[in-house]
Scaffold this active site. Structure first.
Site, PDB file in Angstrom:
ATOM      1  N   CYS A 124     -13.155 -26.641 -19.150  1.00 52.69           N
ATOM      2  CA  CYS A 124     -12.017 -26.332 -20.019  1.00 52.69           C
ATOM      3  C   CYS A 124     -11.528 -27.675 -20.538  1.00 52.69           C
ATOM      4  O   CYS A 124     -10.878 -28.419 -19.803  1.00 52.69           O
ATOM      5  CB  CYS A 124     -10.916 -25.606 -19.244  1.00 52.69           C
ATOM      6  SG  CYS A 124      -9.393 -25.427 -20.184  1.00 52.69           S
ATOM      7  N   CYS A 127      -7.378 -27.773 -21.006  1.00 53.54           N
ATOM      8  CA  CYS A 127      -6.522 -27.815 -19.805  1.00 53.54           C
ATOM      9  C   CYS A 127      -7.448 -27.753 -18.606  1.00 53.54           C
ATOM     10  O   CYS A 127      -8.249 -28.675 -18.438  1.00 53.54           O
ATOM     11  CB  CYS A 127      -5.437 -26.737 -19.817  1.00 53.54           C
ATOM     12  SG  CYS A 127      -5.896 -25.098 -20.396  1.00 53.54           S
ATOM     13  N   SER A 128      -7.377 -26.709 -17.787  1.00 53.67           N
ATOM     14  CA  SER A 128      -8.274 -26.640 -16.626  1.00 53.67           C
ATOM     15  C   SER A 128      -8.551 -25.189 -16.246  1.00 53.67           C
ATOM     16  O   SER A 128      -8.589 -24.847 -15.061  1.00 53.67           O
ATOM     17  CB  SER A 128      -7.659 -27.373 -15.437  1.00 53.67           C
ATOM     18  OG  SER A 128      -7.421 -28.716 -15.759  1.00 53.67           O
ATOM     19  N   CYS A 129      -8.760 -24.327 -17.232  1.00 49.26           N
ATOM     20  CA  CYS A 129      -8.966 -22.903 -16.964  1.00 49.26           C
ATOM     21  C   CYS A 129     -10.185 -22.699 -16.065  1.00 49.26           C
ATOM     22  O   CYS A 129     -11.219 -23.354 -16.255  1.00 49.26           O
ATOM     23  CB  CYS A 129      -9.154 -22.149 -18.275  1.00 49.26           C
ATOM     24  SG  CYS A 129      -7.717 -22.254 -19.334  1.00 49.26           S
TER      25      CYS A 129
END
Lengths: 219, 224
Positions: A124, A127-129
């Site tokens: 991601c 962000c950090s999905c």
């Protein structure tokens, strides 16, 4: 990631739109991160807005109940059962929900299968999905600037950081999780695993192999 | 160019450091930061797009130096102040008053239900899908929110103006460009779109490599 009740648009129109703060309210908290969190938790507790016991419950859930062994069970089952595998690739959300793996950050699931021709890898960049119900809380490297920046442009060099080298003829397909769809990589089943039980196969399925930065372990 | 979170393709970040499976939180405060953020989210005062944008609105210098959970806490503090759940004076250590929302605080026995319910992003929409798997498309030339200047979008700048093809239709989903600014769900068709690496990078590693992004219909046009 966001609030726990993200399905709603939130409060009404009296709430200001997000904007750039000249004076960031967060600057009013202590600068040391541990003290900053403690200060915020203390204020929220005094205001009656959080119950520290509920925080303990959230932490216990992600430390002890939801993690990559969930995803490993899905992969092991897909290796053993072609019908299950076909259903997983067709509608992963329905299939993993049926195993009890559903919830926050796993509302829309897609499974992608590695083959000799194509190796899949998930990132991601914005962000950090990450698919929490199947893999738990993402590891630090997944959230790092280095991974977010490099995985899309030079996936093989990133794989080298994990000690993984792909065959010359294998293409890499990197999935950048830009929406609320979460991706699970189904790694290739190692040789010499015929007749193994689901539990035995699960032990070969590493977290990284389900993100695509690793391969399943050979027995 | 948009904001510091939009880092896909950037040079200069150094190696990725692998870590063992099993260690979920590397410090107690990481766990508390995650839990506080989730518990505050349960008030429904913001959605996931609003909270992502709050982190993206951190000053670039802060975004770069803050660790992951520091970004969460900073974004949360800003949201708490914006929505009035906590005043800036209270954040600064001033006198604290009981909140009128206190009776809605997340209770331990409600945690499992809240986490299991999640927050699905698919919504009914009047907008019909105009693309099908296999169709050639091109993304917006500038990766910016077209409704709000400097606003939230999920088109990374590395994929702006790029030619790709539809590989999967996901149904109609909330449009983050609208939702992040409390302008409504504005659900529309969402697709997985594959781009050849050579369309995105000057020096792709392999001639058949691809990057796939989930992109909303309004980000796309039919490729000529």
């Amino acid at each position: 990631m966001g609030s726990a009740l993200d399905k709603d648009q939130g409060a009404g129109n009296d709430v200001p739109m997000p904007h750039d703060h000249r004076d960031h309210p967060h600057d009013r908290l202590p600068s040391d991160p541990a003290l900053r969190v403690r200060a915020l938790e203390t204020v929220l507790t005094q205001k009656g807005l959080i119950d520290p016991a509920a925080l303990d419950e959230i932490i216990d859930t992600y430390e002890n109940r939801i993690g990559p062994r969930n995803g490993a069970r899905v992969v092991a089952r897909a290796w053993r059962d072609p019908d299950f595998c076909a259903a997983l690739l067709d509608d992963a959300t329905a299939v993993v929900s049926g195993m009890g793996y559903y919830g926050r950050q796993g509302e829309h699931m897609v499974a992608v299968q590695n083959t000799d021709e194509t190796h899949n890898m998930v990132v991601c960049t914005l962000c950090s999905c990450y698919p929490w119900p199947l893999l738990g809380i993402p590891p630090t490297w997944y959230k790092s600037d280095a991974y977010r920046a490099r995985a899309v442009r030079e996936p093989r060099k990133v794989l080298a950081d994990f000690g993984v080298t792909l065959p010359e003829g294998t293409a890499v397909r990197v999935w950048d999780s830009t929406a609320e769809v979460r991706y699970l990589v189904v790694p290739q089943r190692p040789e010499g695993t015929d007749g193994m039980s689901e539990e035995q196969l699960m032990a070969l399925v590493t977290r990284d192999s389900m993100i695509g930065t690793g391969l399943a372990v050979s027995p | 160019m948009t904001r510091p979170h939009d880092m896909g393709g950037r040079f200069g970040d150094g190696p990725v450091i692998p870590e063992q499976e099993g260690e979920v939180f590397h410090a107690d405060w990481h766990a508390r930061a995650l839990a506080v953020t989730l518990a505050c989210g349960a008030f429904g005062k913001w959605n996931i797009d609003v909270s992502r944008h709050a982190r993206e609105c951190l000053a670039p210098t802060d975004y770069a130096r803050f660790s992951y959970y520091e970004k969460w806490i900073a974004g949360l503090a800003d949201l708490l102040a914006d929505t009035g759940l906590v005043s800036p004076e209270e954040l600064a250590g001033g006198p604290v008053t009981k909140s009128p929302d206190a009776d809605r605080a997340l209770k331990p026995d409600a945690v499992a239900g809240v986490l299991a319910a999640g927050g699905p992003a698919d919504r009914a929409s009047d907008i019909a899908p105009t693309f099908a798997p296999g169709d050639a498309v091109v993304t917006r030339r500038i990766a910016s929110n077209i409704m709000v200047d400097g606003g939230h979008t999920r088109l990374p700048s590395y994929a702006a103006g790029a030619h790709g093809r539809i590989v999967r239709y996901h149904g109609t989903h909330i449009l983050p460009d609208s939702s992040a600014h409390r302008l409504g769900d504005a659900a529309e068709p969402l697709y997985a779109v594959a781009f050849p690496a050579s369309e995105l990078w000057a020096h792709p590693e392999h001639p058949r490599d691809e990057v796939v992004l989930d992109l909303w219909q309004s980000y796309l046009k039919a490729a000529p």
